[in-house]
Design an enzyme around this catalytic site. Structure first.
Site, PDB file in Angstrom:
ATOM      1  N   SER A  14       0.830  -1.214   0.000  1.00 39.52           N
ATOM      2  CA  SER A  14       0.000   0.000   0.000  1.00 39.52           C
ATOM      3  C   SER A  14       0.865   1.264   0.000  1.00 39.52           C
ATOM      4  O   SER A  14       0.476   2.280  -0.592  1.00 39.52           O
ATOM      5  CB  SER A  14      -0.985   0.004   1.178  1.00 39.52           C
ATOM      6  OG  SER A  14      -0.317   0.160   2.399  1.00 39.52           O
ATOM      7  N   ASN A  15       2.026   1.216   0.618  1.00 38.95           N
ATOM      8  CA  ASN A  15       2.927   2.376   0.534  1.00 38.95           C
ATOM      9  C   ASN A  15       3.500   2.518  -0.870  1.00 38.95           C
ATOM     10  O   ASN A  15       3.647   3.631  -1.382  1.00 38.95           O
ATOM     11  CB  ASN A  15       4.053   2.269   1.571  1.00 38.95           C
ATOM     12  CG  ASN A  15       3.605   2.739   2.935  1.00 38.95           C
ATOM     13  OD1 ASN A  15       3.401   3.935   3.151  1.00 38.95           O
ATOM     14  ND2 ASN A  15       3.391   1.800   3.842  1.00 38.95           N
ATOM     15  N   ASN A 112      13.503   4.190   5.275  1.00 40.88           N
ATOM     16  CA  ASN A 112      12.475   3.239   5.703  1.00 40.88           C
ATOM     17  C   ASN A 112      11.309   3.986   6.331  1.00 40.88           C
ATOM     18  O   ASN A 112      11.477   5.074   6.880  1.00 40.88           O
ATOM     19  CB  ASN A 112      13.083   2.286   6.750  1.00 40.88           C
ATOM     20  CG  ASN A 112      12.118   1.201   7.174  1.00 40.88           C
ATOM     21  OD1 ASN A 112      11.385   0.645   6.346  1.00 40.88           O
ATOM     22  ND2 ASN A 112      12.082   0.885   8.466  1.00 40.88           N
ATOM     23  N   HIS A 114       8.359   3.347   9.266  1.00 39.70           N
ATOM     24  CA  HIS A 114       8.050   2.426  10.364  1.00 39.70           C
ATOM     25  C   HIS A 114       6.768   2.873  11.067  1.00 39.70           C
ATOM     26  O   HIS A 114       6.582   4.062  11.341  1.00 39.70           O
ATOM     27  CB  HIS A 114       9.219   2.379  11.359  1.00 39.70           C
ATOM     28  CG  HIS A 114       8.965   1.396  12.445  1.00 39.70           C
ATOM     29  ND1 HIS A 114       9.109   0.039  12.261  1.00 39.70           N
ATOM     30  CD2 HIS A 114       8.509   1.564  13.712  1.00 39.70           C
ATOM     31  CE1 HIS A 114       8.782  -0.586  13.374  1.00 39.70           C
ATOM     32  NE2 HIS A 114       8.409   0.306  14.262  1.00 39.70           N
ATOM     33  N   VAL A 149      18.323  -2.420  13.630  1.00 40.90           N
ATOM     34  CA  VAL A 149      16.943  -2.578  13.146  1.00 40.90           C
ATOM     35  C   VAL A 149      16.086  -1.371  13.550  1.00 40.90           C
ATOM     36  O   VAL A 149      16.106  -0.952  14.715  1.00 40.90           O
ATOM     37  CB  VAL A 149      16.327  -3.877  13.733  1.00 40.90           C
ATOM     38  CG1 VAL A 149      14.860  -3.999  13.338  1.00 40.90           C
ATOM     39  CG2 VAL A 149      17.117  -5.080  13.259  1.00 40.90           C
ATOM     40  N   ASP A 150      15.348  -0.833  12.574  1.00 40.64           N
ATOM     41  CA  ASP A 150      14.453   0.315  12.810  1.00 40.64           C
ATOM     42  C   ASP A 150      15.169   1.429  13.568  1.00 40.64           C
ATOM     43  O   ASP A 150      14.682   1.948  14.588  1.00 40.64           O
ATOM     44  CB  ASP A 150      13.178  -0.142  13.546  1.00 40.64           C
ATOM     45  CG  ASP A 150      12.365  -1.092  12.681  1.00 40.64           C
ATOM     46  OD1 ASP A 150      12.351  -0.912  11.452  1.00 40.64           O
ATOM     47  OD2 ASP A 150      11.762  -2.024  13.226  1.00 40.64           O
ATOM     48  N   GLU A 179       0.817   7.112   6.897  1.00 43.17           N
ATOM     49  CA  GLU A 179       1.981   6.635   6.133  1.00 43.17           C
ATOM     50  C   GLU A 179       1.878   7.055   4.670  1.00 43.17           C
ATOM     51  O   GLU A 179       2.847   7.520   4.069  1.00 43.17           O
ATOM     52  CB  GLU A 179       2.067   5.098   6.182  1.00 43.17           C
ATOM     53  CG  GLU A 179       2.419   4.532   7.538  1.00 43.17           C
ATOM     54  CD  GLU A 179       2.728   3.039   7.484  1.00 43.17           C
ATOM     55  OE1 GLU A 179       3.464   2.602   6.577  1.00 43.17           O
ATOM     56  OE2 GLU A 179       2.233   2.300   8.358  1.00 43.17           O
TER      57      GLU A 179
HETATM   58  C1  GAR Z   1       3.618  -0.641   6.801  1.00 41.22           C
HETATM   59  O1  GAR Z   1       2.750  -0.402   7.882  1.00 41.22           O
HETATM   60  C2  GAR Z   1       5.054  -0.283   7.154  1.00 41.22           C
HETATM   61  O2  GAR Z   1       5.153   0.852   7.978  1.00 41.22           O
HETATM   62  C3  GAR Z   1       5.480  -1.527   7.900  1.00 41.22           C
HETATM   63  O3  GAR Z   1       4.960  -2.570   7.133  1.00 41.22           O
HETATM   64  C4  GAR Z   1       3.733  -2.153   6.532  1.00 41.22           C
HETATM   65  C5  GAR Z   1       3.801  -2.457   5.055  1.00 41.22           C
HETATM   66  O4  GAR Z   1       2.556  -2.209   4.470  1.00 41.22           O
HETATM   67  N1  GAR Z   1       6.913  -1.604   8.038  1.00 41.22           N
HETATM   68  C6  GAR Z   1       7.528  -2.090   9.115  1.00 41.22           C
HETATM   69  O5  GAR Z   1       6.932  -2.578  10.076  1.00 41.22           O
HETATM   70  C7  GAR Z   1       9.059  -2.015   9.094  1.00 41.22           C
HETATM   71  N2  GAR Z   1       9.607  -2.385  10.344  1.00 41.22           N
HETATM   72  P1  GAR Z   1       2.421  -2.051   2.895  1.00 41.22           P
HETATM   73  O6  GAR Z   1       3.080  -3.299   2.273  1.00 41.22           O
HETATM   74  O7  GAR Z   1       0.941  -2.033   2.656  1.00 41.22           O
HETATM   75  O8  GAR Z   1       3.105  -0.787   2.485  1.00 41.22           O
END
Ligand code: GAR
Length: 207
Positions: A14-15, A112, A114, A149-150, A179
């Site tokens: 989705s991002n 990234n 988060h 990490v993060d 996001e």
């Molecule tokens: C998002 O919420 C992103 O912030 C998170 O994974 C999801 C991916 O969603 N990332 C993390 O947790 C990184 N540590 P998406 O595939 O729909 O963009």
């Protein structure tokens, strides 16, 4: 000149979709050179292909981290890339990988997003952990990636409230919409101005 990016995903995308839309709407001056995934079944790959983007999918399963990263790096050699954009990429990148994207100022051109206000709730379940902890305010962080990490220099954070009648689903949905606005906006800022360090000086506190 558009910011040339490689977007790394592991799932829903989705991002990725929000970034694609921002480029299409000319809110983001970027060119998505390739979408990389460590999961050939990732939903986001379908989104990428529907928009005519190049994709590279290679499962990490049964491969050593170094082997997998080398294969990804080899593929990336085909493209000019200014920034690697992690968008739900659920793999830790080694320092060997990161060094390939080292800027002359010493940071890695890898970014990234988060789903928490770092340094709170790092890891793979940011929304769940923040929700279950009982936070009244949570948020989203965009940061440069380093060896931890993060972790890494924070570029932007956007808070959002947790309401009393929230379920995990409504809480997550609120966060995700944050996001989807924040990531393209931060990338556009980088496209225009690059990474700016000077406003982020640490203050020594008296002991
Ligand atoms: C998002 O919420 C992103 O912030 C998170 O994974 C999801 C991916 O969603 N990332 C993390 O947790 C990184 N540590 P998406 O595939 O729909 O963009």
């Amino acid at each position: 000149m558009p910011l040339k990016i490689a977007i790394f995903i592991s799932g829903r995308g989705s991002n990725l979709n929000a970034i694609i839309q921002a480029v299409a709407d000319k809110r983001l001056d970027a060119k998505i050179q390739v979408v990389v995934s460590n999961d050939p079944e990732a939903q986001g790959l379908t989104i990428a292909r529907q928009h005519g983007l190049k994709t590279f999918a290679l499962s990490h399963k049964g491969m050593k981290r170094a082997e997998h990263e080398q294969a990804v790096l080899k593929h990336l050699e085909e493209y000019e890339i200014d920034f690697v954009v992690l968008a739900g990429y659920m793999r830790v990148l080694s320092s060997e990988f990161l060094r390939r994207f080292k800027d002359s100022r010493g940071f890695y051109k890898v970014i990234n997003i988060h789903p928490s206000l770092l340094p709170a709730f790092p890891g793979t379940n940011g929304y769940e952990e923040a929700f279950n902890y009982g936070v009244k305010v949570s948020g989203v962080t965009v940061h440069l990636v380093d060896e931890q990490v993060d972790h890494g220099m924070i570029i932007a954070q956007e808070p959002f409230p947790r309401f009393n009648d929230d379920t995990l689903e409504t809480f997550k949905a609120r966060g995700l919409s944050v996001e989807h606005a924040l990531y393209p906006a931060v990338l556009q800022q980088i496209a225009k101005e690059g990474i700016r360090f000077n406003e982020r000086k640490k203050v020594e506190t008296a002991k």
